[in-house]
Each structure stands twice: as structure tokens, then as C-alpha cells.
Design an enzyme around this catalytic site. Structure first.
Site, short mmCIF file in Angstrom:
data_model
loop_
_atom_site.label_atom_id
_atom_site.label_comp_id
_atom_site.label_asym_id
_atom_site.label_seq_id
_atom_site.Cartn_x
_atom_site.Cartn_y
_atom_site.Cartn_z
N SER A 37 38.69 47.45 43.12
CA SER A 37 39.31 46.41 42.31
C SER A 37 38.44 45.17 42.36
O SER A 37 38.03 44.74 43.44
CB SER A 37 40.72 46.09 42.81
OG SER A 37 41.31 45.08 42.03
N HIS A 65 35.79 34.98 38.95
CA HIS A 65 36.02 33.67 38.32
C HIS A 65 34.72 32.88 38.44
O HIS A 65 34.17 32.74 39.54
CB HIS A 65 37.16 32.94 39.02
CG HIS A 65 38.47 33.65 38.93
ND1 HIS A 65 39.20 33.72 37.77
CD2 HIS A 65 39.19 34.35 39.87
CE1 HIS A 65 40.31 34.42 37.97
NE2 HIS A 65 40.33 34.81 39.23
N HIS A 121 37.80 41.32 34.92
CA HIS A 121 38.54 42.20 35.85
C HIS A 121 38.08 43.63 35.61
O HIS A 121 37.79 44.03 34.48
CB HIS A 121 40.03 42.09 35.58
CG HIS A 121 40.81 43.31 35.96
ND1 HIS A 121 41.12 44.31 35.04
CD2 HIS A 121 41.32 43.74 37.15
CE1 HIS A 121 41.79 45.27 35.65
NE2 HIS A 121 41.92 44.95 36.91
N ASN A 141 38.89 47.74 37.52
CA ASN A 141 39.30 48.60 38.62
C ASN A 141 39.29 50.05 38.18
O ASN A 141 39.43 50.36 37.00
CB ASN A 141 40.68 48.21 39.17
CG ASN A 141 41.81 48.66 38.27
OD1 ASN A 141 42.19 49.83 38.28
ND2 ASN A 141 42.35 47.74 37.49
N THR A 142 39.06 50.92 39.13
CA THR A 142 39.24 52.35 38.94
C THR A 142 39.90 52.90 40.21
O THR A 142 39.65 52.39 41.30
CB THR A 142 37.92 53.10 38.67
OG1 THR A 142 37.02 52.88 39.77
CG2 THR A 142 37.27 52.63 37.39
N ARG A 143 40.71 53.94 40.06
CA ARG A 143 41.47 54.42 41.21
C ARG A 143 41.90 55.87 41.01
O ARG A 143 41.98 56.37 39.88
CB ARG A 143 42.73 53.56 41.41
CG ARG A 143 43.64 53.54 40.19
CD ARG A 143 44.71 52.47 40.27
NE ARG A 143 45.52 52.42 39.06
CZ ARG A 143 45.18 51.77 37.97
NH1 ARG A 143 44.05 51.09 37.93
NH2 ARG A 143 45.96 51.79 36.90
N HIS A 173 32.81 45.26 24.33
CA HIS A 173 33.51 46.43 23.79
C HIS A 173 32.54 47.53 23.39
O HIS A 173 32.82 48.72 23.62
CB HIS A 173 34.36 46.00 22.59
CG HIS A 173 35.62 45.30 22.97
ND1 HIS A 173 36.76 45.98 23.35
CD2 HIS A 173 35.93 43.98 23.06
CE1 HIS A 173 37.72 45.11 23.63
NE2 HIS A 173 37.24 43.90 23.48
N HIS A 214 55.79 36.27 28.12
CA HIS A 214 56.42 34.95 28.07
C HIS A 214 55.53 33.90 27.42
O HIS A 214 56.00 32.82 27.07
CB HIS A 214 56.86 34.50 29.48
CG HIS A 214 55.74 34.26 30.43
ND1 HIS A 214 55.22 35.23 31.25
CD2 HIS A 214 55.04 33.13 30.71
CE1 HIS A 214 54.26 34.73 31.99
NE2 HIS A 214 54.12 33.45 31.69
N GLY A 273 52.56 47.66 51.58
CA GLY A 273 52.13 47.09 52.85
C GLY A 273 50.65 46.87 53.00
O GLY A 273 50.17 46.67 54.12
#
Length: 295
Positions: free
Chosen positions: A117, A121, A131, A133-135, A165, A195, A278
Site C-alpha cells: 500500500s 503527498h 495512491h 495498492n495491490t493485495r 490513464h 458527502h 488489529g
């Protein structure tokens, strides 16, 4: 029961390899920044900390590496984390997984997860935040991959968006010409702030719960999502880091970072999962910007 010991080792090894490549590339950007703003600032370097996942019974539950660079010439704050965690999912996480269609949670809540991850900035407001990430996630009854990357400029440049892109599409098209449009649309939906009624950036690619039934093919797709990152992002930084900025530019950057913080704290699945299971809170929350502003 699906064992997948060898596959888990391959995946976690790949995430570590990708982490090493990105850390080296980012430190090279710091070394090569010889013109433009902040050339006299200290050269940034990653501080590396081992992280551990807390388990209720004190047993080994895995961990990872948290690598954070702060206050460099190019990067104001960037974190590149890798993790490999395992054990038993708590009741809340079991319910969440069951709601997403993962079978067998009530019978055996064992899990294993590994991934990388990254959130960057930048010092220069003309350089976009990013940003990636791969998982891979495994239970005794199922496995899947997830990941993606998205660009978050506070000052938008159409050419930068197009490059980001296009590079992703070039890496994904060999897996099927339908893959990139689907993952781009998914990113547009996922990286949206309800929001605020707006996207947090200019999009990218995103997938979750990827299990086509062919582990090798899905792993290869996940790898190419990771491989696309550096060629999609680094040229943008090399181009924009030399530009001067105004107080108004910096103010726009801080306000945009507020959007990023809101999204990650309210909506991001990875943040919720990491805290619920956790994992080290500092590692989970390393995505937050060092400074932000709300109007």
C-alpha cells in the site's frame, strides 16, 4: 480446504519486490532533484519500521514493513507499506466478509492477507498526490486479489491525467481489452466522496474480490497493476517538480488534502479492514497527509 501455501509465498514475495523497486525509484527522485524549488533542502530517505499485528491471544499474527519518507526535496510525506498478516477474523470482520459473499466464515474464520500500500503527498502543489495498492486475500474456502492506483492532483493538467490513464491501459490491455474500461469505471465509483458529491482525484483503476477461477491469470493481472505504477507516475513528477508555486497553489493543495483525509477515514475499505483486524494503527493511517486544511 484450499491450501495455497506456494501461491501465498509467491504473492507476498512479489509485493516485497515491488516495494523495493518503488522505494529505490522514489529515493532516486530525491537524489536527482537539482533544479527548481527546494533544491537546497535535505535529500529525503525512507525510515523503515517493522510492524506487527496484534492478536487477542498473543500468538504470532504476522506484520510487515512500514517505510515512510518525510520532508524531502520532492516528497513531503510518502509511505510504502508491505504486510503479511494471518490468524482469525473477529466477529465484525467475519460479518463484513460474509456480506461480501465469502463462504464458510462461521465455520472457520481463518485468514491470510498480504499486500503493498502506497500513498505519496508531494512538496510541490503542481505534483499530484497518488495512491497505489495491490493485495491477495485467502481463507480456507476462497481467495481473491484486489488493488489499483489513482491520481490526486490539486492542480489538474489534462496531459498528466492522459499519461497516467494511458500507461495503465497499456499494461492492462494484454489481459483483455475489456479489463481497463471496467477497472477505470470501478475506480470512478469507488474513489468518490458522497458527502462532497465529487471524486477525490482524476481517477485510475480499481478492482476487488478478483477471482476468475484462474489464480495464475489473476496474479499476473495484479502484477501488471503494480508494474504500471512507476511509469505512470514518475514522469509526471520529473516534469512538475521544477515548477515554482504560489501561496495560493499551496493553499489549494492543503484544501485538497482535506478531501483525501475525509475519504480515507470515512470510506476506504483498507483503512477499515486494517483497524478492525488489529494491524499497526500507524501503518494503517500512514496514508493521511502531514498537513491539511478545511475551509
Amino acid at each position: 480446504m484450499v491450501d495455497f501455501t506456494a501461491e501465498k509465498q509467491r504473492a507476498s514475495g512479489w509485493f516485497r519486490q515491488l516495494r523495493n523497486e518503488i522505494v529505490s525509484a522514489f529515493e532516486a527522485l530525491e537524489d536527482s532533484h537539482a533544479s527548481g524549488p527546494l533544491t537546497n533542502a535535505p535529500v529525503g530517505r525512507f525510515e523503515v519500521t517493522e510492524t506487527r499485528r496484534a492478536s487477542d491471544d498473543g500468538s504470532d499474527a504476522g506484520g510487515g514493513l512500514m517505510s515512510v519518507m518525510r520532508g524531502g526535496r520532492v516528497f513531503e510525506k510518502v509511505g510504502v507499506n508491505v504486510s503479511e498478516v494471518y490468524g482469525q477474523l473477529g466477529e465484525a470482520a467475519q460479518r463484513s466478509m460474509a456480506a461480501r459473499g465469502v463462504p464458510g466464515m462461521a465455520d472457520d474464520p481463518s485468514f491470510w492477507a498480504s499486500g503493498i500500500s502506497l500513498v505519496a503527498h508531494m512538496q510541490n502543489p503542481h505534483c499530484p498526490a497518488v495512491h497505489m495498492n495491490t493485495r491477495m486475500f485467502w481463507t480456507p474456502h476462497a481467495w481473491w486479489f484486489g488493488g489499483g492506483s489513482d491520481l490526486n492532483p490539486c492542480i489538474e493538467y489534462d496531459a498528466d491525467t492522459a499519461h497516467f490513464h494511458h500507461t495503465q491501459q497499456a499494461h492492462l490491455d494484454p489481459h483483455g481489452v475489456d479489463i481497463y474500461p471496467a477497472l477505470k469505471a470501478w475506480a470512478d465509483e469507488y474513489f468518490y466522496i458522497p458527502h462532497r458529491k465529487r471524486a477525490r482525484g482524476v481517477g485510475g483503476i480499481f478492482m476487488d474480490d478478483r477471482n476468475s477461477g484462474d489464480w495464475q491469470a489473476d496474479f499476473a493481472l495484479t502484477q501488471d497493476i503494480g508494474r504500471a505504477f512507476l511509469p505512470a507516475f514518475v514522469p509526471l513528477i520529473e516534469k512538475r517538480r521544477v515548477q515554482d508555486w504560489s501561496d495560493a497553489d499551496k493553499d489549494a493543495q492543503l484544501v485538497h488534502r482535506g478531501l483525501y483525509a475525509e475519504y480515507n477515514l470515512v470510506y476506504d475499505r483498507g483503512t477499515k479492514f486494517g483497524l478492525a483486524t488489529g494491524h499497526d494503527a500507524n501503518a494503517v493511517l500512514m496514508s493521511l497527509p502531514p498537513m491539511a486544511k478545511w475551509v
